[in-house]
Write a protein that holds these residues in place. Sequence first.
Motif, PDB file in Angstrom:
ATOM      1  N   LYS A  71       0.801  -1.240  -0.032  1.00  0.00           N
ATOM      2  CA  LYS A  71       0.076   0.005  -0.194  1.00  0.00           C
ATOM      3  C   LYS A  71       0.865   1.300  -0.058  1.00  0.00           C
ATOM      4  N   ALA A  72       1.867   1.247   0.864  1.00  0.00           N
ATOM      5  CA  ALA A  72       2.810   2.386   0.856  1.00  0.00           C
ATOM      6  C   ALA A  72       3.465   2.645  -0.537  1.00  0.00           C
ATOM      7  N   GLN A  73       3.947   1.530  -1.317  1.00  0.00           N
ATOM      8  CA  GLN A  73       4.374   1.720  -2.491  1.00  0.00           C
ATOM      9  C   GLN A  73       3.266   1.931  -3.555  1.00  0.00           C
ATOM     10  N   ALA A  74       2.211   1.611  -3.526  1.00  0.00           N
ATOM     11  CA  ALA A  74       0.945   2.084  -4.235  1.00  0.00           C
ATOM     12  C   ALA A  74       0.885   3.776  -4.089  1.00  0.00           C
ATOM     13  N   VAL A  75       0.924   4.239  -2.892  1.00  0.00           N
ATOM     14  CA  VAL A  75       0.650   5.528  -2.769  1.00  0.00           C
ATOM     15  C   VAL A  75       1.905   6.522  -3.312  1.00  0.00           C
ATOM     16  N   ALA A  76       3.129   6.026  -2.936  1.00  0.00           N
ATOM     17  CA  ALA A  76       4.420   6.480  -3.619  1.00  0.00           C
ATOM     18  C   ALA A  76       4.243   6.575  -5.204  1.00  0.00           C
ATOM     19  N   ALA A  77       3.891   5.548  -5.665  1.00  0.00           N
ATOM     20  CA  ALA A  77       3.847   5.286  -7.285  1.00  0.00           C
ATOM     21  C   ALA A  77       2.759   6.328  -7.937  1.00  0.00           C
ATOM     22  N   ARG A  78       1.576   6.270  -7.309  1.00  0.00           N
ATOM     23  CA  ARG A  78       0.827   7.264  -7.577  1.00  0.00           C
ATOM     24  C   ARG A  78       1.101   8.861  -7.489  1.00  0.00           C
ATOM     25  N   THR A  79       1.567   8.956  -6.338  1.00  0.00           N
ATOM     26  CA  THR A  79       1.941  10.345  -6.266  1.00  0.00           C
ATOM     27  C   THR A  79       3.330  10.869  -7.449  1.00  0.00           C
ATOM     28  N   TYR A  80       3.833   9.808  -7.408  1.00  0.00           N
ATOM     29  CA  TYR A  80       5.339  10.150  -8.569  1.00  0.00           C
ATOM     30  C   TYR A  80       4.483  10.175  -9.881  1.00  0.00           C
ATOM     31  N   ALA A  81       3.660   9.460 -10.179  1.00  0.00           N
ATOM     32  CA  ALA A  81       3.181   9.594 -11.683  1.00  0.00           C
ATOM     33  C   ALA A  81       2.320  10.739 -11.736  1.00  0.00           C
ATOM     34  N   TYR A  82       1.572  10.870 -10.793  1.00  0.00           N
ATOM     35  CA  TYR A  82       0.761  12.409 -10.738  1.00  0.00           C
ATOM     36  C   TYR A  82       1.424  13.542 -10.910  1.00  0.00           C
ATOM     37  N   THR A  83       2.631  13.732 -10.203  1.00  0.00           N
ATOM     38  CA  THR A  83       3.499  14.588 -10.262  1.00  0.00           C
ATOM     39  C   THR A  83       4.211  14.903 -11.656  1.00  0.00           C
ATOM     40  N   ARG A  84       4.523  13.876 -12.234  1.00  0.00           N
ATOM     41  CA  ARG A  84       5.183  13.833 -13.454  1.00  0.00           C
ATOM     42  C   ARG A  84       4.506  14.160 -14.604  1.00  0.00           C
ATOM     43  N   GLN A  85       2.805  13.706 -14.659  1.00  0.00           N
ATOM     44  CA  GLN A  85       1.725  14.086 -15.356  1.00  0.00           C
ATOM     45  C   GLN A  85       1.632  15.608 -15.216  1.00  0.00           C
ATOM     46  N   GLN A  86       1.769  16.375 -14.407  1.00  0.00           N
ATOM     47  CA  GLN A  86       1.480  17.678 -14.227  1.00  0.00           C
ATOM     48  C   GLN A  86       2.664  18.481 -14.528  1.00  0.00           C
ATOM     49  N   ALA A  87       3.778  18.000 -14.686  1.00  0.00           N
ATOM     50  CA  ALA A  87       5.438  18.644 -14.864  1.00  0.00           C
ATOM     51  C   ALA A  87       5.439  18.634 -16.429  1.00  0.00           C
ATOM     52  N   ASN A  88       6.320  19.588 -16.762  1.00  0.00           N
ATOM     53  CA  ASN A  88       6.924  19.468 -18.259  1.00  0.00           C
ATOM     54  C   ASN A  88       8.037  18.553 -18.288  1.00  0.00           C
ATOM     55  N   THR A  89       7.596  17.242 -18.205  1.00  0.00           N
ATOM     56  CA  THR A  89       8.964  16.293 -18.302  1.00  0.00           C
ATOM     57  C   THR A  89       9.569  16.360 -19.790  1.00  0.00           C
ATOM     58  N   PHE A  90      10.693  15.530 -19.703  1.00  0.00           N
ATOM     59  CA  PHE A  90      11.565  15.273 -21.063  1.00  0.00           C
ATOM     60  C   PHE A  90      10.558  14.567 -21.972  1.00  0.00           C
ATOM     61  N   TRP A  91       9.554  13.698 -21.498  1.00  0.00           N
ATOM     62  CA  TRP A  91       8.682  12.989 -22.275  1.00  0.00           C
ATOM     63  C   TRP A  91       7.762  13.615 -22.987  1.00  0.00           C
ATOM     64  N   LYS A  92       7.466  14.847 -22.681  1.00  0.00           N
ATOM     65  CA  LYS A  92       5.993  15.596 -23.253  1.00  0.00           C
ATOM     66  C   LYS A  92       6.382  15.686 -24.626  1.00  0.00           C
ATOM     67  N   GLN A  93       7.700  16.068 -25.099  1.00  0.00           N
ATOM     68  CA  GLN A  93       7.999  15.948 -26.767  1.00  0.00           C
ATOM     69  C   GLN A  93       7.565  14.900 -27.391  1.00  0.00           C
ATOM     70  N   PHE A  94       7.380  13.816 -26.532  1.00  0.00           N
ATOM     71  CA  PHE A  94       7.008  12.627 -27.362  1.00  0.00           C
ATOM     72  C   PHE A  94       5.656  12.184 -27.171  1.00  0.00           C
ATOM     73  N   GLY A  95       4.733  12.957 -26.587  1.00  0.00           N
ATOM     74  CA  GLY A  95       3.371  12.638 -26.369  1.00  0.00           C
ATOM     75  C   GLY A  95       3.241  11.956 -25.057  1.00  0.00           C
ATOM     76  N   ALA A  96       4.236  11.847 -24.073  1.00  0.00           N
ATOM     77  CA  ALA A  96       3.871  11.064 -22.918  1.00  0.00           C
ATOM     78  C   ALA A  96       4.361  11.864 -21.851  1.00  0.00           C
ATOM     79  N   ASP A  97       4.065  11.177 -20.561  1.00  0.00           N
ATOM     80  CA  ASP A  97       4.224  11.745 -19.138  1.00  0.00           C
ATOM     81  C   ASP A  97       5.379  11.146 -18.574  1.00  0.00           C
TER      82      ASP A  97
END
Length: 493
Positions: free
Chosen positions: A182-208
Amino acid sequence: MQWALAGAFILGAGLLLASLQQNQPPPALPSGQNVRVLLSYRLNGGSFEGQYLFPGLELLPQGGRVQVLSGPNPENLRPIVTVFADKPLSFSLQNGGLVASSEGQVWALEAFVRLKPADPATPVQYRLLASPRPNLEPYPGELWLENRGSGLLVVNVVDFQDYLKRVLPSEMPASFHPEALKAQAVAARTYAYTRQQANTFWKQFGADVDDSVSEQAYNHTRTHPATDAAVDATRNQILTFQGTPIQSFFFSTSPGATASIEEVWPDRPAQPYLRGRPQAKPHAVSIQSEAEALAFFQNWNPQGFYDAASPFWRWKLRLSREELEALLSRTLPERARAAPPFVQTPEGPLSPDAPGFALGTLEQIRVLGRTSGGYVTELEIKTSTGRFVVRRESHIRSLLRPHKALTGGGDVALERWQGEPRLNFPTLPSAAFALQEERDAQGRLLGITFWGGGFGHGVGMSQYGALGLAQRGYDYRQILEHFYPGARLEALP
């Protein structure tokens, strides 16, 4: 990656579950709450093109019919064809253009392609065929393809829950304690949500994010009821600090302490919730000298250490001077080219990345800086041709890769405190280590034993540490408070 908890653990006031009431299901995620994942053609491809460009794509839609749309850009797509379930569908490059084929029919496509369920009520999964990655599980959601001329980029657009159910067993064994999962699930969800909101390297390829350990491993392992349950039990829950989702970094194994983010990655600012902390009780891990570091890493008694279930809690590696010279002759120029700010030459007539560089005779490897928890932050290489200083944990680990392809001899054995030695490991498990030299009667270096501990960068939550705390009686909220002090556990609106 067992001990009973002595006494009750009081949950810190900084960790609160907002907007969730007991026995009441959490609200659904907002419409369109998906994650866009750039898929790897092969992991560790050596270059961006080698890892992410598909020379072609063969897949089998499962569960329902698939509509294929195509156009010159993602905003302008038109329907091309609808393909039945369980009928192979192929995409290939011909004379620079992209074509699709199925059951003898061929369709010309433009630069961008979208594959989506023809019936929104009938989910579709896509099984990739003829992939160099064995045993891939099907991908849910949608697939987006982009023709890059020399290959295809493939992005999986997937529901948050489906994404996490394929991340969790890829990042943490399903056999781990439910509270650690459960702790890993929360950490992984938070990580993905943060990356989704950020201007990541992957955005240029249409990804988060991508699907490798550069971000979070995704769909490397099949889903499992235990990890599915952890994702469902923590649905919508993320960690925030002062109202903002945190950078919920995590890694495999600590040697007895975590590290502060700015110590490990000096180009990133300090964060109150990412401070180095001891991961042992009653031990107080605070290393102040190289003698203390060597004694710490030579201690293979696991009693009291939260991460001791990991085979990498302690490890050691011996390399002869000749092996080190062969290794450093390759990796020092490589690191100097890849990250010049982190490879300095305060002495020596030649930069490592200059033509004609010769390492010379290795005279000494010396730790110039480390965290109080044992992670090396600065390493000096002294040779007959000069002195070279390497900083940052990722570069230090890449510099000392224990692989026979780099050392030029036989297999290189990485001994672990549990389990068989690992031969020709792709990188140094962590930057937490101390050095033990061997010299001859004349003082010439013969070899070095690296006594180390842990696996990963050391910032945030240790996965084996989460397991150790769960086995001591901590629930997932307490585990998260331990690793991310001051963070709040909240629900997405």
